[in-house]
Design a protein around this motif. Sequence first.
Motif, PDB file in Angstrom:
ATOM      1  N   LYS A 122       0.076  -8.515  -5.299  1.00 18.12           N
ATOM      2  CA  LYS A 122      -0.572  -7.635  -4.505  1.00 18.12           C
ATOM      3  C   LYS A 122      -2.138  -8.357  -4.368  1.00 18.12           C
ATOM      4  CE  LYS A 122       1.013  -3.011  -5.549  1.00 18.12           C
ATOM      5  NZ  LYS A 122       0.876  -1.616  -5.909  1.00 18.12           N
ATOM      6  N   SER A 123      -1.703  -9.585  -3.661  1.00 15.31           N
ATOM      7  CA  SER A 123      -3.234 -10.138  -3.371  1.00 15.31           C
ATOM      8  C   SER A 123      -2.770 -11.467  -2.293  1.00 15.31           C
ATOM      9  CB  SER A 123      -3.866 -11.043  -4.561  1.00 15.31           C
ATOM     10  OG  SER A 123      -5.041 -11.672  -4.290  1.00 15.31           O
ATOM     11  N   PHE A 124      -3.391 -11.234  -0.927  1.00 19.63           N
ATOM     12  CA  PHE A 124      -3.284 -12.334  -0.071  1.00 19.63           C
ATOM     13  C   PHE A 124      -4.260 -13.207  -0.140  1.00 19.63           C
ATOM     14  CE2 PHE A 124      -0.149  -9.710   2.606  1.00 19.63           C
ATOM     15  CZ  PHE A 124       1.117 -10.125   2.074  1.00 19.63           C
ATOM     16  N   GLN A 125      -4.346 -14.415   0.540  1.00 18.64           N
ATOM     17  CA  GLN A 125      -5.491 -15.368   0.857  1.00 18.64           C
ATOM     18  C   GLN A 125      -6.091 -14.621   1.929  1.00 18.64           C
ATOM     19  OE1 GLN A 125      -5.909 -18.432  -0.666  1.00 18.64           O
ATOM     20  NE2 GLN A 125      -3.894 -18.588  -1.792  1.00 18.64           N
ATOM     21  N   PRO A 126      -7.410 -14.763   1.533  1.00 19.12           N
ATOM     22  CA  PRO A 126      -8.371 -13.879   2.862  1.00 19.12           C
ATOM     23  C   PRO A 126      -7.898 -14.673   4.214  1.00 19.12           C
ATOM     24  CG  PRO A 126      -9.591 -14.761   0.871  1.00 19.12           C
ATOM     25  CD  PRO A 126      -8.393 -15.306   0.434  1.00 19.12           C
ATOM     26  N   ALA A 127      -7.668 -16.038   4.292  1.00 18.77           N
ATOM     27  CA  ALA A 127      -7.407 -16.169   5.616  1.00 18.77           C
ATOM     28  C   ALA A 127      -6.291 -15.625   6.323  1.00 18.77           C
ATOM     29  CB  ALA A 127      -7.243 -17.959   5.501  1.00 18.77           C
ATOM     30  N   ASP A 155       0.156 -17.818   5.394  1.00 14.34           N
ATOM     31  CA  ASP A 155       0.381 -18.201   3.790  1.00 14.34           C
ATOM     32  C   ASP A 155       0.526 -16.862   3.036  1.00 14.34           C
ATOM     33  OD1 ASP A 155       0.688 -19.144   1.434  1.00 14.34           O
ATOM     34  OD2 ASP A 155      -1.476 -20.156   1.504  1.00 14.34           O
ATOM     35  N   PHE A 156       1.505 -16.608   2.655  1.00  9.94           N
ATOM     36  CA  PHE A 156       1.577 -15.292   1.964  1.00  9.94           C
ATOM     37  C   PHE A 156       1.433 -15.322   0.471  1.00  9.94           C
ATOM     38  CE2 PHE A 156       3.618 -14.124   6.065  1.00  9.94           C
ATOM     39  CZ  PHE A 156       2.734 -12.925   6.356  1.00  9.94           C
ATOM     40  N   SER A 157       1.073 -16.623   0.032  1.00 15.79           N
ATOM     41  CA  SER A 157       1.004 -16.653  -1.420  1.00 15.79           C
ATOM     42  C   SER A 157      -0.396 -15.811  -2.248  1.00 15.79           C
ATOM     43  CB  SER A 157       0.724 -18.118  -1.693  1.00 15.79           C
ATOM     44  OG  SER A 157      -0.265 -18.793  -1.070  1.00 15.79           O
ATOM     45  N   SER A 158      -0.238 -16.051  -3.450  1.00 12.28           N
ATOM     46  CA  SER A 158      -1.423 -14.935  -3.635  1.00 12.28           C
ATOM     47  C   SER A 158      -2.738 -15.729  -3.989  1.00 12.28           C
ATOM     48  CB  SER A 158      -1.145 -14.526  -5.262  1.00 12.28           C
ATOM     49  OG  SER A 158      -2.313 -14.029  -5.770  1.00 12.28           O
ATOM     50  N   LYS A 159      -3.978 -15.231  -3.926  1.00 10.61           N
ATOM     51  CA  LYS A 159      -5.339 -15.881  -3.810  1.00 10.61           C
ATOM     52  C   LYS A 159      -5.691 -16.067  -4.952  1.00 10.61           C
ATOM     53  CE  LYS A 159      -8.320 -12.053  -3.695  1.00 10.61           C
ATOM     54  NZ  LYS A 159      -9.491 -11.411  -3.157  1.00 10.61           N
ATOM     55  N   LEU A 187      -7.013  -7.710   0.386  1.00  8.13           N
ATOM     56  CA  LEU A 187      -7.923  -8.599  -0.094  1.00  8.13           C
ATOM     57  C   LEU A 187      -8.129  -8.232  -1.539  1.00  8.13           C
ATOM     58  CD1 LEU A 187     -10.675  -8.970   2.559  1.00  8.13           C
ATOM     59  CD2 LEU A 187      -9.350 -10.701   1.861  1.00  8.13           C
ATOM     60  N   THR A 188      -8.464  -6.975  -2.115  1.00  8.67           N
ATOM     61  CA  THR A 188      -8.655  -6.605  -3.251  1.00  8.67           C
ATOM     62  C   THR A 188      -7.591  -5.999  -4.272  1.00  8.67           C
ATOM     63  OG1 THR A 188      -9.240  -4.109  -2.503  1.00  8.67           O
ATOM     64  CG2 THR A 188     -11.011  -5.769  -2.528  1.00  8.67           C
ATOM     65  N   GLY A 189      -6.430  -5.749  -3.601  1.00  4.34           N
ATOM     66  CA  GLY A 189      -5.288  -5.407  -4.482  1.00  4.34           C
ATOM     67  C   GLY A 189      -4.912  -3.799  -4.540  1.00  4.34           C
ATOM     68  N   GLU A 190      -6.168  -3.082  -4.243  1.00  6.89           N
ATOM     69  CA  GLU A 190      -6.078  -1.612  -4.302  1.00  6.89           C
ATOM     70  C   GLU A 190      -7.293  -1.070  -3.554  1.00  6.89           C
ATOM     71  OE1 GLU A 190      -6.489  -0.164  -8.137  1.00  6.89           O
ATOM     72  OE2 GLU A 190      -8.588  -1.161  -8.575  1.00  6.89           O
ATOM     73  N   LEU A 191      -7.072   0.256  -3.103  1.00  5.20           N
ATOM     74  CA  LEU A 191      -8.120   1.121  -2.523  1.00  5.20           C
ATOM     75  C   LEU A 191      -8.750   2.006  -3.325  1.00  5.20           C
ATOM     76  CD1 LEU A 191      -6.111   1.817   0.852  1.00  5.20           C
ATOM     77  CD2 LEU A 191      -8.105   0.473   0.344  1.00  5.20           C
ATOM     78  N   PRO A 192      -9.977   2.311  -3.290  1.00  2.27           N
ATOM     79  CA  PRO A 192     -10.844   3.229  -4.092  1.00  2.27           C
ATOM     80  C   PRO A 192     -10.171   4.366  -4.814  1.00  2.27           C
ATOM     81  CG  PRO A 192     -12.359   2.265  -2.755  1.00  2.27           C
ATOM     82  CD  PRO A 192     -10.916   1.946  -2.225  1.00  2.27           C
ATOM     83  N   TRP A 193      -9.314   5.129  -3.778  1.00  2.00           N
ATOM     84  CA  TRP A 193      -8.799   6.527  -3.682  1.00  2.00           C
ATOM     85  C   TRP A 193      -7.156   6.384  -4.151  1.00  2.00           C
ATOM     86  CZ3 TRP A 193     -11.839   4.543   0.323  1.00  2.00           C
ATOM     87  CH2 TRP A 193     -10.921   4.189   1.428  1.00  2.00           C
ATOM     88  N   GLU A 194      -6.768   5.257  -4.579  1.00  2.00           N
ATOM     89  CA  GLU A 194      -5.289   5.119  -4.848  1.00  2.00           C
ATOM     90  C   GLU A 194      -4.866   6.245  -5.706  1.00  2.00           C
ATOM     91  OE1 GLU A 194      -3.551   1.503  -5.255  1.00  2.00           O
ATOM     92  OE2 GLU A 194      -4.160   1.002  -3.146  1.00  2.00           O
ATOM     93  N   LYS A 195      -5.928   6.552  -6.736  1.00  2.00           N
ATOM     94  CA  LYS A 195      -5.414   7.530  -8.215  1.00  2.00           C
ATOM     95  C   LYS A 195      -5.565   8.794  -7.663  1.00  2.00           C
ATOM     96  CE  LYS A 195      -6.961   4.034 -11.416  1.00  2.00           C
ATOM     97  NZ  LYS A 195      -7.940   3.935 -12.758  1.00  2.00           N
ATOM     98  N   SER A 196      -5.994   9.286  -6.454  1.00  2.00           N
ATOM     99  CA  SER A 196      -5.733  10.672  -6.011  1.00  2.00           C
ATOM    100  C   SER A 196      -4.905  11.104  -4.735  1.00  2.00           C
ATOM    101  CB  SER A 196      -7.222  10.861  -5.760  1.00  2.00           C
ATOM    102  OG  SER A 196      -8.147  10.714  -6.841  1.00  2.00           O
ATOM    103  N   LEU A 197      -4.035  10.387  -4.441  1.00  2.00           N
ATOM    104  CA  LEU A 197      -2.971  10.150  -3.190  1.00  2.00           C
ATOM    105  C   LEU A 197      -2.355  11.683  -3.227  1.00  2.00           C
ATOM    106  CD1 LEU A 197      -1.643   6.764  -2.919  1.00  2.00           C
ATOM    107  CD2 LEU A 197      -3.861   7.820  -2.115  1.00  2.00           C
ATOM    108  N   LYS A 198      -2.184  12.394  -4.530  1.00  2.00           N
ATOM    109  CA  LYS A 198      -1.431  13.576  -4.373  1.00  2.00           C
ATOM    110  C   LYS A 198      -2.562  14.858  -3.826  1.00  2.00           C
ATOM    111  CE  LYS A 198       1.727  12.477  -7.876  1.00  2.00           C
ATOM    112  NZ  LYS A 198       2.243  12.919  -9.269  1.00  2.00           N
ATOM    113  N   GLN A 199      -4.070  14.608  -3.746  1.00  2.00           N
ATOM    114  CA  GLN A 199      -4.767  15.758  -3.263  1.00  2.00           C
ATOM    115  C   GLN A 199      -5.418  15.067  -1.931  1.00  2.00           C
ATOM    116  OE1 GLN A 199      -5.345  14.411  -6.528  1.00  2.00           O
ATOM    117  NE2 GLN A 199      -3.852  15.909  -7.364  1.00  2.00           N
TER     118      GLN A 199
END
Length: 542
Positions: free
Chosen positions: A148-153, A337-341, A254-266
């Motif tokens: 869950k992390s891509f190279q920025p490019a 390039d789909f390797s992790s950053k 870029l960051t691996g997650e979104l700020p609201w991922e823990k509230s997707l049921k609402q």
Amino acid sequence: MAGRVKKAAPKRKAAGYKMPAPIPAGEIIKDNLFKKEWRIGPSIGVGGFGEIYSACDHTLKTKGSDYPYAIKIEPHENGPLFVEINFYLRNANKDDIAKFMQSKKLSSLGMPTFFGKGSHECNGMTYRYLVMERFGKDVWSLFTEAGKSFQPATVFQLGLQMLDVLEYIHSRGYVHADLKGANMLLGLKKNAKNQVYLVDFGLATRLKEGQAFNPDPKSAHNGTIEYTSRDAHLGEPTMRGDLEILGYNMLQWLTGELPWEKSLKQPKTVQSMKETFMKDVRTNIKNHSSAVPEALIKFFEYINTMKPKEVPDYKKCRKLFEDYLKTEGKTRNSTLDFSSKRTKSPVKGRTRVIAEDSDGSEGEAEVPVKVSKQNGDVPKKRGRKPKVVADVDSENKVPEREKETKKKVKRKSSEPAVLVKVKKTKMNPEATPPAKLNHNNIATQTSIEKRYSPRINTSRHVSFDSPICEIVGDNSRSINSSGDIFDDSFTIKEVKVKPKRKLLSNEEVTVKRVVRKKVTAVKPARSWKDSSTIINGRSPPK
């Protein structure tokens, strides 16, 4: 007579859509529109509303394992595939795609084409199908494989490719409304392995020309909830909403997650969090992660300046992404390039250390840590002050090296270690005879009394078999040990004992034990002056 076999009823999804019953491999589907026959192969995967199978042209001689096409099949009652088929009929024409690529000077475009569509009956069920080119892995699978992390490019290369597809779709009067990694597939052909294709137009919506922004509560929160735009949360997808969805995907890559991922049921909670996030997007992104480039922040800020029905400035967005790629030494046509950053997680026996130099600068390195065998101290690096940083996955665990240092390490001695085994004999406890009058029963005073003992010899044999110890001198006569020095109630008995376990040899050892005997008459006790030492640490009467 055999009973009738009941047909398996198709499964029903939560939204009310039916999932198709499995179709056997080798089934032939006739396409009346394009006058072709398609042979179904193994299943590729299951979508949100139907199943996808590999396929080949049945009229051509192909190998059994060669399936260059994909057939998407759904029950005839479902609506999403009907919408997607109509979108392909109007917008996936090869000539139209070629004209757009020529006008934008593009060597490739991630817009798929289709090769057939129609209806098919199997086992008494009617299905709707769509035939398209077969693609490779989806971006979401590659994202999870990379931790869950891509190279920025890579993130900005994907952003550029999706901008091209969105511009083509918008120019045709549609919005996609469901942009996500699972709907982005890598090409399989040699000339398309560096191109990502946008698929799944089941939620594609035709733009309402000349009408004001009019949200529909019945269509609120449509799409994939973590990426749904603010406009789609209200019930009307827009072109600026497609750009916003793309920005959320890039932020997650870029960051691996979104700020609201823990509230997707609402959904309403997610909508509120997105509204708050976009009000001060620069500050909120910096608080979320410091690894987000300035180009993406400016992209979000540009989206905030747009009106609901405004056509995006694609050139401006492309320039933001291309300028960032130049700083990374990349172009839009560079190999993906789909390797992790992220750096590889430290292996066992290594510790990630952030060290401070004398000038205050910090450097990060992965160094082996050696633990001293004698005191368990960790050797210090000269010129650097190491600060051990705990890994994320070991946050609540005690590090292995820390466990070792906490163990008590015995001091090494130059004298050889000797193993002594003493066999204890169980004895029934009996009451100690009362002390005589004028006798002071004082505690052990061995350190003082030994100093004044006139007949102390360095060679002594000590037996711990009895609750009362006896110290024997060089003389051969036995000394009576008593609970009271004036009572002769114990004797020394020599017993030959064969140890149960082998220590050094198999020989029998003679051990002197103190054994209580029954006394019938009281004999005058010996004077303490006649003894070679003090018995049982007791002092004589004064």
